[in-house]
Scaffold this active site. Structure first.
Site, short mmCIF file in Angstrom:
data_model
loop_
_atom_site.label_atom_id
_atom_site.label_comp_id
_atom_site.label_asym_id
_atom_site.label_seq_id
_atom_site.Cartn_x
_atom_site.Cartn_y
_atom_site.Cartn_z
N SER A 22 17.08 -1.82 -11.75
CA SER A 22 16.85 -1.33 -10.39
C SER A 22 16.32 -2.48 -9.53
O SER A 22 15.61 -3.35 -10.03
CB SER A 22 15.83 -0.19 -10.47
OG SER A 22 15.82 0.56 -9.28
N PRO A 23 16.65 -2.49 -8.24
CA PRO A 23 16.17 -3.57 -7.38
C PRO A 23 14.65 -3.65 -7.40
O PRO A 23 13.97 -2.63 -7.27
CB PRO A 23 16.65 -3.17 -5.99
CG PRO A 23 17.70 -2.15 -6.19
CD PRO A 23 17.45 -1.50 -7.51
N CYS A 25 11.62 -6.16 -5.70
CA CYS A 25 11.13 -7.31 -4.94
C CYS A 25 10.27 -8.19 -5.82
O CYS A 25 9.41 -7.69 -6.54
CB CYS A 25 10.28 -6.85 -3.77
SG CYS A 25 11.21 -6.14 -2.44
N ALA A 57 15.71 -6.31 -2.90
CA ALA A 57 16.16 -6.24 -1.52
C ALA A 57 16.33 -7.65 -0.97
O ALA A 57 15.37 -8.42 -0.94
CB ALA A 57 15.12 -5.47 -0.70
N GLN A 99 21.25 -6.01 -3.49
CA GLN A 99 20.83 -4.97 -2.55
C GLN A 99 20.63 -5.62 -1.19
O GLN A 99 19.82 -6.54 -1.05
CB GLN A 99 19.53 -4.31 -3.01
CG GLN A 99 19.17 -3.11 -2.13
CD GLN A 99 17.86 -2.46 -2.53
OE1 GLN A 99 16.84 -3.14 -2.62
NE2 GLN A 99 17.87 -1.16 -2.73
N TYR A 182 12.87 2.05 4.96
CA TYR A 182 13.33 0.83 5.63
C TYR A 182 14.32 1.19 6.74
O TYR A 182 14.62 2.37 6.95
CB TYR A 182 13.87 -0.17 4.59
CG TYR A 182 12.76 -0.60 3.66
CD1 TYR A 182 11.62 -1.23 4.18
CD2 TYR A 182 12.79 -0.31 2.30
CE1 TYR A 182 10.55 -1.57 3.36
CE2 TYR A 182 11.71 -0.64 1.47
CZ TYR A 182 10.60 -1.28 2.01
OH TYR A 182 9.53 -1.61 1.22
N ARG A 230 21.78 3.25 -1.56
CA ARG A 230 20.52 3.87 -2.04
C ARG A 230 19.93 4.68 -0.92
O ARG A 230 19.77 4.19 0.20
CB ARG A 230 19.54 2.81 -2.53
CG ARG A 230 18.18 3.41 -2.89
CD ARG A 230 17.26 2.46 -3.62
NE ARG A 230 17.41 2.63 -5.07
CZ ARG A 230 16.52 2.22 -5.97
NH1 ARG A 230 15.41 1.63 -5.59
NH2 ARG A 230 16.71 2.41 -7.25
N LEU A 300 10.68 6.78 -13.11
CA LEU A 300 9.98 7.21 -14.33
C LEU A 300 10.96 7.61 -15.44
O LEU A 300 10.78 8.64 -16.09
CB LEU A 300 8.98 8.32 -14.01
CG LEU A 300 7.76 7.86 -13.20
CD1 LEU A 300 6.85 9.01 -12.83
CD2 LEU A 300 6.98 6.78 -13.94
N ARG A 323 10.31 -0.42 -13.59
CA ARG A 323 9.11 -0.91 -14.30
C ARG A 323 9.32 -1.06 -15.80
O ARG A 323 8.77 -1.97 -16.41
CB ARG A 323 7.91 -0.01 -13.98
CG ARG A 323 7.40 -0.26 -12.57
CD ARG A 323 6.52 0.85 -12.08
NE ARG A 323 7.26 2.09 -11.89
CZ ARG A 323 6.72 3.22 -11.45
NH1 ARG A 323 5.44 3.26 -11.17
NH2 ARG A 323 7.46 4.30 -11.28
C1 FMN Z 1 7.88 -4.55 -8.42
C2 FMN Z 1 8.78 -3.55 -7.77
C3 FMN Z 1 9.57 -3.94 -6.69
C4 FMN Z 1 10.46 -3.03 -6.09
N1 FMN Z 1 11.33 -3.47 -5.11
C5 FMN Z 1 12.32 -2.66 -4.69
C6 FMN Z 1 13.37 -3.16 -3.88
O1 FMN Z 1 13.45 -4.35 -3.56
N2 FMN Z 1 14.32 -2.27 -3.46
C7 FMN Z 1 14.31 -0.95 -3.84
O2 FMN Z 1 15.19 -0.20 -3.44
N3 FMN Z 1 13.35 -0.48 -4.65
C8 FMN Z 1 12.39 -1.29 -5.11
N4 FMN Z 1 11.47 -0.83 -6.01
C9 FMN Z 1 11.60 0.55 -6.51
C10 FMN Z 1 12.37 0.57 -7.83
O3 FMN Z 1 13.70 0.07 -7.67
C11 FMN Z 1 12.44 1.99 -8.42
O4 FMN Z 1 13.17 2.81 -7.55
C12 FMN Z 1 11.05 2.59 -8.64
O5 FMN Z 1 10.15 1.63 -9.17
C13 FMN Z 1 11.10 3.78 -9.59
O6 FMN Z 1 11.65 3.42 -10.84
P1 FMN Z 1 10.74 3.13 -12.16
O7 FMN Z 1 9.91 4.37 -12.39
O8 FMN Z 1 11.74 2.89 -13.24
O9 FMN Z 1 9.87 1.96 -11.89
C14 FMN Z 1 10.54 -1.70 -6.58
C15 FMN Z 1 9.71 -1.31 -7.64
C16 FMN Z 1 8.86 -2.22 -8.25
C17 FMN Z 1 8.02 -1.76 -9.42
#
Ligand code: FMN
Length: 355
Positions: A22-23, A25, A57, A99, A182, A230, A300, A323
């Site tokens: 997943s994207p 930052c 992103a 992204q 955004y 997204r 999650l 994560r």
């Molecule tokens: C460090 C970090 C940076 C993130 N940056 C972006 C991002 O650039 N673009 C985006 O759409 N979501 C971003 N997210 C959200 C994740 O892509 C994801 O949707 C969210 O963390 C839930 O998934 P997870 O429970 O597997 O962490 C970010 C999440 C984390 C933890």
């Protein structure tokens, strides 16, 4: 054979499994440039066996960055650094996606480990933010400027140029970021969009900018390559964007040839979000079932069995992990072992493969 480790072909691109990075930052760029950090970070997850890796992103313009340290794709000079990454990802049998994003009123903030605070446009490292309407993200924060017709055209044109650069850099999937509060999400939601022109008010008006961006991107993105969008399926707030709006939007995007709706939630206003394992999966399921478009589930999801059951139950076509991939870049290799699947390990690592 598990669904998680079955391949999926979207347009001309074959993903070797359904596991997607997943994207995320990394706030590790200066002036938008990809660095060694990005190569190692994204490259490790390709070595780890992900089917598709979507970059964080990438800002389509400097003013579209969340922080001064965001990855960018607003100038041709950015292409070479990104190309190095896509080549490495491809060498590992994975697919590289990018992204494309504009942060709108949520731009001009410090990176998290510098405090994450809003940087006022008057400060040396800050800039004037843009939005559908002059409503700050947080009360008392600097007011964004409402985009003019000229400003809207710049946004569309920036997405087009970013798409062309993405292609040149070797990306094979584009994800348009219309989630998490955004810019494009700000237009979708009545909570942040108070415009009275053809971009505000009715549902059709609020989705107009996103549809225009999609169309303009499709104008330069080959029809052989997948396009994802997204969205935040709900604002989790009375009077905001809802799952019914998302289903309606997804139906329209499906007709327009978007391939996958990546189903996240929230981020446009402060809201109480009922977090639990796989809490956003029902949104993916509803969008998939009611429109027939392919969906990606995220949020999650941390285990192989959990991911497998989401796919096997027809709730999504792809599983995105964020994560969990930070905890374990080799998640797919471990998940394959857990599910009793044969997944090739990098030859350099074969001696460590569990038998
Ligand atoms: C460090 C970090 C940076 C993130 N940056 C972006 C991002 O650039 N673009 C985006 O759409 N979501 C971003 N997210 C959200 C994740 O892509 C994801 O949707 C969210 O963390 C839930 O998934 P997870 O429970 O597997 O962490 C970010 C999440 C984390 C933890």
């Amino acid at each position: 054979m598990s669904v998680l480790f079955s391949s999926l072909t979207i347009r001309s691109i074959q993903l070797k499994n359904r596991i997607v990075v997943s994207p995320m930052c990394q706030y590790s760029s200066e002036d938008g440039f990809a660095t060694d950090w990005h190569l190692v970070h994204l490259g490790s997850r390709a070595v780890g066996g992900a089917g598709l890796i979507i970059t964080e992103a990438a800002a389509v313009s400097p003013e579209g960055r969340i922080s001064p340290n965001d990855l960018g794709i607003w100038k041709d000079e950015h292409i070479d650094g990104l190309k190095r990454i896509t080549q490495f990802i491809r060498q590992q049998g994975s697919v590289a996606g990018i992204q494309l994003a504009h942060a709108g009123r949520k731009a001009s903030t410090q990176r998290p480990w510098d405090g994450g605070k809003v940087i006022a446009p008057t400060e040396a490292t800050g800039w004037q933010t843009l939005a559908p309407s002059a409503i700050p993200f947080s009360e008392g924060g600097p007011e964004p400027l409402a985009l003019t017709d000229e400003g809207l055209e710049k946004v569309r044109a920036d997405f087009v140029l970013a798409t062309q650069r993405s292609l040149e850099a070797g990306f094979q999937v584009i994800e348009i970021h219309a989630a998490h509060g955004y810019l494009l999400h700000q237009f979708l939601s009545p909570l942040s969009n108070h415009r009275t022109d053809m971009y505000g008010g009715s549902f059709d008006n609020r989705i107009r900018l996103l549809l225009e961006v999609v169309e303009r991107v499709q104008g330069v993105w080959p029809s052989t390559l997948p396009l994802f969008v997204r969205i935040s399926a709900t604002d989790w707030t009375e009077g905001g964007w809802t799952i019914d709006d998302s289903v309606r939007l997804a139906g329209i995007l499906n007709e327009k040839g978007v391939d996958v709706i990546d189903c996240s939630t929230g981020g446009n206003v402060a809201a109480r979000i009922p977090l639990s394992p796989g809490y956003q999966v029902p949104f993916s399921e509803q969008i998939k079932q009611q429109t027939g478009i392919k969906t990606a589930a995220v949020g999650l999801i941390t285990g192989a069995e959990q991911a497998e059951s989401i796919l096997a139950n027809g709730q999504a076509d792809l599983i995105l992990l964020a994560r969990e991939f930070l905890r374990d870049p080799y998640f797919p290799l471990h998940a394959a072992h857990e599910l009793g699947e044969e997944q090739a390990w990098p030859v350099q690592y074969e001696r460590a493969k569990p038998r």
